[in-house]
Design a protein around this motif. Structure first.
Motif, PDB file in Angstrom:
ATOM      1  N   LYS A   2       0.568  -1.356   0.246  1.00 33.40           N
ATOM      2  CA  LYS A   2       0.101   0.206   0.379  1.00 33.40           C
ATOM      3  C   LYS A   2       0.760   1.473   0.087  1.00 33.40           C
ATOM      4  O   LYS A   2       2.478   1.546   0.545  1.00 33.40           O
ATOM      5  CB  LYS A   2      -0.915   0.270   1.026  1.00 33.40           C
ATOM      6  CG  LYS A   2      -1.792  -0.887   1.304  1.00 33.40           C
ATOM      7  CD  LYS A   2      -2.954  -0.518   2.710  1.00 33.40           C
ATOM      8  CE  LYS A   2      -4.282  -1.619   2.418  1.00 33.40           C
ATOM      9  NZ  LYS A   2      -4.748  -0.553   3.178  1.00 33.40           N
ATOM     10  N   LYS A   3       0.839   2.110  -0.366  1.00 31.09           N
ATOM     11  CA  LYS A   3       0.996   3.607  -0.529  1.00 31.09           C
ATOM     12  C   LYS A   3       0.652   4.478   0.702  1.00 31.09           C
ATOM     13  O   LYS A   3      -0.546   4.199   0.620  1.00 31.09           O
ATOM     14  CB  LYS A   3       0.458   4.252  -2.171  1.00 31.09           C
ATOM     15  CG  LYS A   3       2.052   3.763  -2.773  1.00 31.09           C
ATOM     16  CD  LYS A   3       1.529   4.816  -3.961  1.00 31.09           C
ATOM     17  CE  LYS A   3       2.414   4.565  -4.759  1.00 31.09           C
ATOM     18  NZ  LYS A   3       2.809   5.182  -5.776  1.00 31.09           N
ATOM     19  N   GLY A   9       7.834   8.180  -1.065  1.00 37.14           N
ATOM     20  CA  GLY A   9       7.123   6.815  -1.150  1.00 37.14           C
ATOM     21  C   GLY A   9       7.223   6.254   0.335  1.00 37.14           C
ATOM     22  O   GLY A   9       6.330   6.464   1.113  1.00 37.14           O
ATOM     23  N   HIS A  10       7.535   5.181   0.820  1.00 34.60           N
ATOM     24  CA  HIS A  10       7.938   3.935   1.538  1.00 34.60           C
ATOM     25  C   HIS A  10       7.530   5.024   2.941  1.00 34.60           C
ATOM     26  O   HIS A  10       8.724   5.543   3.199  1.00 34.60           O
ATOM     27  CB  HIS A  10       8.994   2.738   1.508  1.00 34.60           C
ATOM     28  CG  HIS A  10       9.083   1.382   2.334  1.00 34.60           C
ATOM     29  ND1 HIS A  10       9.503   1.617   4.022  1.00 34.60           N
ATOM     30  CD2 HIS A  10       8.311   0.812   1.993  1.00 34.60           C
ATOM     31  CE1 HIS A  10       8.720   0.822   4.287  1.00 34.60           C
ATOM     32  NE2 HIS A  10       8.501  -0.023   3.243  1.00 34.60           N
ATOM     33  N   PRO A  11       7.084   4.858   4.184  1.00 36.55           N
ATOM     34  CA  PRO A  11       7.124   5.012   5.124  1.00 36.55           C
ATOM     35  C   PRO A  11       8.862   5.399   6.130  1.00 36.55           C
ATOM     36  O   PRO A  11       8.926   6.269   6.365  1.00 36.55           O
ATOM     37  CB  PRO A  11       6.529   4.499   5.861  1.00 36.55           C
ATOM     38  CG  PRO A  11       5.229   3.459   5.141  1.00 36.55           C
ATOM     39  CD  PRO A  11       5.876   3.438   4.068  1.00 36.55           C
ATOM     40  N   ALA A  14      10.179   7.579   5.283  1.00 32.68           N
ATOM     41  CA  ALA A  14       9.691   9.480   5.035  1.00 32.68           C
ATOM     42  C   ALA A  14      10.792   9.488   6.727  1.00 32.68           C
ATOM     43  O   ALA A  14      10.817  10.624   7.615  1.00 32.68           O
ATOM     44  CB  ALA A  14       8.828   9.936   5.277  1.00 32.68           C
ATOM     45  N   LYS A  15      10.803   8.122   7.790  1.00 27.68           N
ATOM     46  CA  LYS A  15      11.231   7.956   8.762  1.00 27.68           C
ATOM     47  C   LYS A  15      12.149   8.608   8.720  1.00 27.68           C
ATOM     48  O   LYS A  15      13.055   9.344   9.906  1.00 27.68           O
ATOM     49  CB  LYS A  15      11.157   6.976   9.687  1.00 27.68           C
ATOM     50  CG  LYS A  15       9.124   6.975  10.669  1.00 27.68           C
ATOM     51  CD  LYS A  15       8.623   5.752  10.787  1.00 27.68           C
ATOM     52  CE  LYS A  15       7.479   5.305  11.069  1.00 27.68           C
ATOM     53  NZ  LYS A  15       7.151   4.303  11.638  1.00 27.68           N
ATOM     54  N   ALA A  16      12.983   7.754   8.312  1.00 28.88           N
ATOM     55  CA  ALA A  16      14.833   8.071   7.488  1.00 28.88           C
ATOM     56  C   ALA A  16      14.952   9.427   7.326  1.00 28.88           C
ATOM     57  O   ALA A  16      16.067  10.300   8.315  1.00 28.88           O
ATOM     58  CB  ALA A  16      15.374   7.103   6.900  1.00 28.88           C
ATOM     59  N   ALA A  17      14.744  10.103   6.851  1.00 25.68           N
ATOM     60  CA  ALA A  17      14.644  11.275   6.377  1.00 25.68           C
ATOM     61  C   ALA A  17      13.894  12.816   7.892  1.00 25.68           C
ATOM     62  O   ALA A  17      15.446  13.179   8.179  1.00 25.68           O
ATOM     63  CB  ALA A  17      13.929  11.781   5.424  1.00 25.68           C
ATOM     64  N   HIS A  18      12.535  12.595   8.623  1.00 20.52           N
ATOM     65  CA  HIS A  18      13.602  13.016   9.575  1.00 20.52           C
ATOM     66  C   HIS A  18      14.170  12.664  10.392  1.00 20.52           C
ATOM     67  O   HIS A  18      14.557  13.635  10.792  1.00 20.52           O
ATOM     68  CB  HIS A  18      11.310  12.854  10.220  1.00 20.52           C
ATOM     69  CG  HIS A  18      10.994  13.099  11.785  1.00 20.52           C
ATOM     70  ND1 HIS A  18      11.306  14.834  10.878  1.00 20.52           N
ATOM     71  CD2 HIS A  18      11.527  12.916  12.702  1.00 20.52           C
ATOM     72  CE1 HIS A  18      10.514  15.012  12.008  1.00 20.52           C
ATOM     73  NE2 HIS A  18      10.887  13.746  13.419  1.00 20.52           N
TER      74      HIS A  18
END
Length: 183
Positions: A2-3, A9-11, A14-18
């Motif tokens: 699921k998106k 992209g992948h959740p 996003a967590k890693a970028a944050h």
């Protein structure tokens, strides 16, 4: 799969970028704090050194009799009358510029206690010495700035710094006011 509906992209991306943004922010904050400490510590040290030097000059009683009139406050830091007299004396110091030396004989120090015993005075007392070191005037108790200013000016004009040795001495005591702790 699921998106998540988020950009990137992948959740977990996003967590890693944050997390990376938070690490960078934390690093910046640590660098700023380090710079702040590196600047503040030497300034604080200089401030303490300046204060200690100024305090030691204010308590140097060896200047009595060095050619300039000297006004000495016999002071007990635990006495409210003494603190009030210190504040009142401080209000007139600038009026005399470098013509008069102002010093504090702290009763908690050996030099201050010796001076007080020598002239038989207690706290909240102002001693005025001529340029030759002779005691000229004594103010006992709390006096207002105007009375202190007038007494110092009269003492200076009566005993100019010409080197002549006068022997007169006056003691002026304040009349106690109801509710005021004198000693």
């Amino acid at each position: 799969m699921k998106k998540s509906g988020r950009k990137g992209g992948h959740p977990s991306e996003a967590k890693a970028a944050h997390a990376e943004r938070m690490r960078r922010r934390d690093r910046r904050m640590l660098i700023r704090a380090g710079i702040g400490i590196a600047v503040a510590a030497p300034l604080a040290w200089l401030g303490v050194r300046w204060y200690e030097n100024r305090a030691s000059v204010r308590h140097d009683l060896s200047v009595i009799g060095n050619g300039r009139p000297t006004v000495v406050l016999v002071h007990d830091f635990s006495s409210s009358d003494s603190r009030q007299l210190r504040d009142n004396l401080g209000a007139v110091e600038r009026d005399f510029g470098s013509n008069v030396q102002f010093r504090i004989a702290d009763l908690a120090t050996p030099d201050g206690a010796i001076l007080a015993r020598r002239y038989n005075v207690l706290r909240a007392t102002i001693l005025m010495f001529g340029s030759d070191g002779a005691l000229r005037e004594t103010l006992v108790g709390v006096h207002d700035p105007a009375a202190i200013r007038t007494t110092i000016a009269a003492t200076i004009s009566e005993y100019p710094t010409t080197g002549r040795r006068a022997t007169a001495h006056t003691t002026i005591e304040m009349i106690p006011v109801a509710g005021m702790n004198m000693m």
